[in-house]
Each structure stands twice: as structure tokens, then as C-alpha cells.
Design an enzyme around this catalytic site. Structure first.
Site, PDB file in Angstrom:
ATOM      1  N   ASP A  52     -66.158  32.725  -5.297  1.00  0.00           N
ATOM      2  CA  ASP A  52     -67.307  32.252  -4.514  1.00  0.00           C
ATOM      3  C   ASP A  52     -66.904  31.993  -3.053  1.00  0.00           C
ATOM      4  OD1 ASP A  52     -65.687  30.231  -5.685  1.00  0.00           O
ATOM      5  OD2 ASP A  52     -67.150  28.688  -5.181  1.00  0.00           O
TER       6      ASP A  52
ATOM      7  N   TYR B  24     -57.724  31.682   1.881  1.00  0.00           N
ATOM      8  CA  TYR B  24     -57.778  32.147   0.499  1.00  0.00           C
ATOM      9  C   TYR B  24     -58.995  33.069   0.318  1.00  0.00           C
ATOM     10  CZ  TYR B  24     -59.223  32.041  -4.393  1.00  0.00           C
ATOM     11  OH  TYR B  24     -59.671  32.404  -5.645  1.00  0.00           O
TER      12      TYR B  24
END
Length: 294
Positions: free
Chosen positions: A109, A132
């Protein structure tokens, strides 16, 4: 006797929380010959080794559970996160293409930063706000460029029986009777490894479903905050006496920025694979019940 050889599946990153869950999937094990390898046996950043293993076992599916997942640490270890989540994924895609294997890859997500408060669809514009998320976005793009036969499952706030995760950490702190300050203004859908593993098993063991390539959001229905999860755990862990305080993310120091809303819309997944998916709290209860029964 005619010996019918089962087609094979290669699972990479078998010692992580998701890899461990998928490696014990009975449906996959009864339909395929499953080779589950951890980082010591096959490091996905070792390009020659990957190519050699795929060439040797000629897997129908390569399930990539190997990833750099420490969101805060990735801000300092950018090179390593990029090596695992992007460059190694590019190489893996090339090896899958060369040997005609279908790649099953997991994204996050955190490739999004949704400003609106409506669940994020697969085609929404990506806008990662931490490294990330950025490294996972780059890995996705490599797969799009190289492969036609792939599944990318975007998953969020992953937890399960194995490895380290948020619910386990909270339980550990509660046992130490710590007063907890938990962020209440970041929303997402905590996703159990059991749901992910079960979905992957059903998909790859069905000859109609296992050709429906593409990107899918795989997460439970509805969403909650980190504080909601901690509160649910506190109700279950009756021995816990100290308080849980909701705090704003502004008052919580962390190295990486996180989106305030990252609930994934799972409608495309449910429609395509005709699978029933429950509310996040259903799975969380199931997980917590499993722990209290141990």
C-alpha cells in the site's frame, strides 16, 4: 505404472512471515512439487544462483516472498532496500521470462499516498512518500516492463503467526505492562498472512484463475487505525492494566513518513477471483484467538 510428475513451484524468501505461511499451504503442496528456499539457500540478489535454480526446476510459478520490509531502516539503508526490492526483482523477472515461469510478487500500500479518504484502486496514481514504498514501486515497474505472465498482489500492514509484526509487538509490550502511545491518525487494512496464503493457493491451483495476470489489491474489507488494533488487542489481553493513549503521528518520531490513509480497494480482486473476503476485525479476532489458545 505411469508416474505423473507434478508441476513445480519455487518459493523464495521462505523464512519470512509470509514465506513461512505459504510454504505450509496444503493446497499448493498437494497440487505442486514445492521448493521453498530461504535467503541462505538462494539469495535473490545472487543473479547467477536464481537463474541456475529456475533453469534446473523449471517452475510453473515463482512466488517471491523475499523483500526488504523495514520501513524506517530503509531510509538509511537505501542501497540495500533498492538492491532487494528493485534490482533483484528486475533480474528475477528476466529469469522468469527466459524460462517461461509466471512470477507472483508482493507489493505494498506504501506505493501510494492517498490524500482522499476513499479506498485506493489498482489504477490510482502511485506516489510513494518513503524509500521503502519507492523501492517497491520501482520493482513493480520492472515487472510491468519485462513480463506478461505475472501477478502483483499489493498487501498492507501484514501480520501473522510467524516473524515480527505490529500485533505481536503490542502484545509483547502489554505483557511488560508498558503504557502505550499509539498513532490514531494513520488508516489501513491489517492483512493476515493466512488470508494471503489461502488466496494464492486457490488461484494457482485453479487453471482458469491462474491465467488472470495483473495487479490486484489483496486486503480485508474496511479499515482501522493502529490505535484501533491496539485497543482490540487490549480487550483480548485482559491481564493488561496500563493505558493505551491515542496520539497524532506528528507526535510520534519515526525515520520514515507514512501515508495517513492507505486502505486498498479489494473489489477488483473479489470480482476476478470470486472469493469471499471478511472484515479486518474478523481476521484479527481469529489471529488473537489462536494466540490465546496456544
Amino acid at each position: 505404472y505411469i508416474v505423473i510428475k507434478k508441476p513445480s513451484v519455487l518459493l523464495l524468501g521462505s523464512s519470512g512471515q509470509l514465506g513461512k505461511e505459504i510454504s505450509k499451504n496444503h493446497l499448493i503442496r498437494s497440487n505442486y512439487s514445492l521448493l521453498a528456499l530461504d535467503r541462505n539457500e538462494c539469495d535473490i540478489t545472487n543473479f547467477e544462483k536464481i537463474d541456475e535454480v529456475i533453469d534446473k526446476i523449471k517452475p510453473t510459478f515463482v512466488i517471491n516472498c523475499a523483500a526488504y520490509t523495514n520501513v524506517d531502516k530503509a531510509e538509511k539503508e537505501k542501497e540495500l532496500a533498492n538492491q532487494i526490492n528493485n534490482i533483484a526483482v528486475e533480474n528475477l523477472s528476466k529469469a522468469c521470462k527466459k524460462h517461461d515461469s509466471t512470477l507472483i510478487h508482493f507489493s505494498t500500500d506504501y506505493v501510494f499516498n492517498s490524500i482522499s479518504k476513499s479506498p485506493i484502486k489498482e489504477k490510482n496514481k502511485k506516489d510513494p512518500i518513503n524509500f521503502y514504498g519507492y523501492s517497491k514501486h520501482l520493482g513493480e515497474e520492472k515487472i510491468f516492463k519485462i513480463l506478461k505472465k505475472f501477478f502483483i498482489f499489493r498487501i498492507s500492514w501484514v501480520y501473522g503467526e510467524y516473524g515480527e509484526n505490529f500485533p505481536k509487538k503490542i502484545i509483547e509490550l502489554m505483557k511488560k505492562n508498558k503504557e502505550l502511545n499509539i498513532v490514531n491518525d494513520q488508516f489501513g487494512s491489517p492483512t493476515p498472512t493466512s488470508l494471503i496464503s489461502s488466496a494464492i493457493g486457490k488461484i494457482i491451483c485453479d487453471n482458469k484463475l491462474n491465467k488472470k495476470f495483473g495487479v490486484y489489491n489483496l486486503s480485508p474489507d474496511n479499515y482501522c487505525s493502529w490505535f484501533d488494533i491496539a485497543e482490540k488487542i487490549a480487550k483480548k489481553q485482559k491481564k493488561f492494566t496500563n493505558g493505551i493513549n491515542p496520539i497524532s503521528s506528528k507526535n510520534f518520531k519515526s525515520d520514515a513518513s507514512r501515508p495517513s490513509y492507505s486502505c486498498l480497494d479489494n473489489a477488483h480482486f473479489k470480482k476476478t477471483f470470486k472469493m469471499q473476503i471478511e472484515d479486518w476485525s474478523f481476521y484479527m479476532d481469529d489471529f488473537l484467538n489462536g494466540l490465546t489458545n496456544d
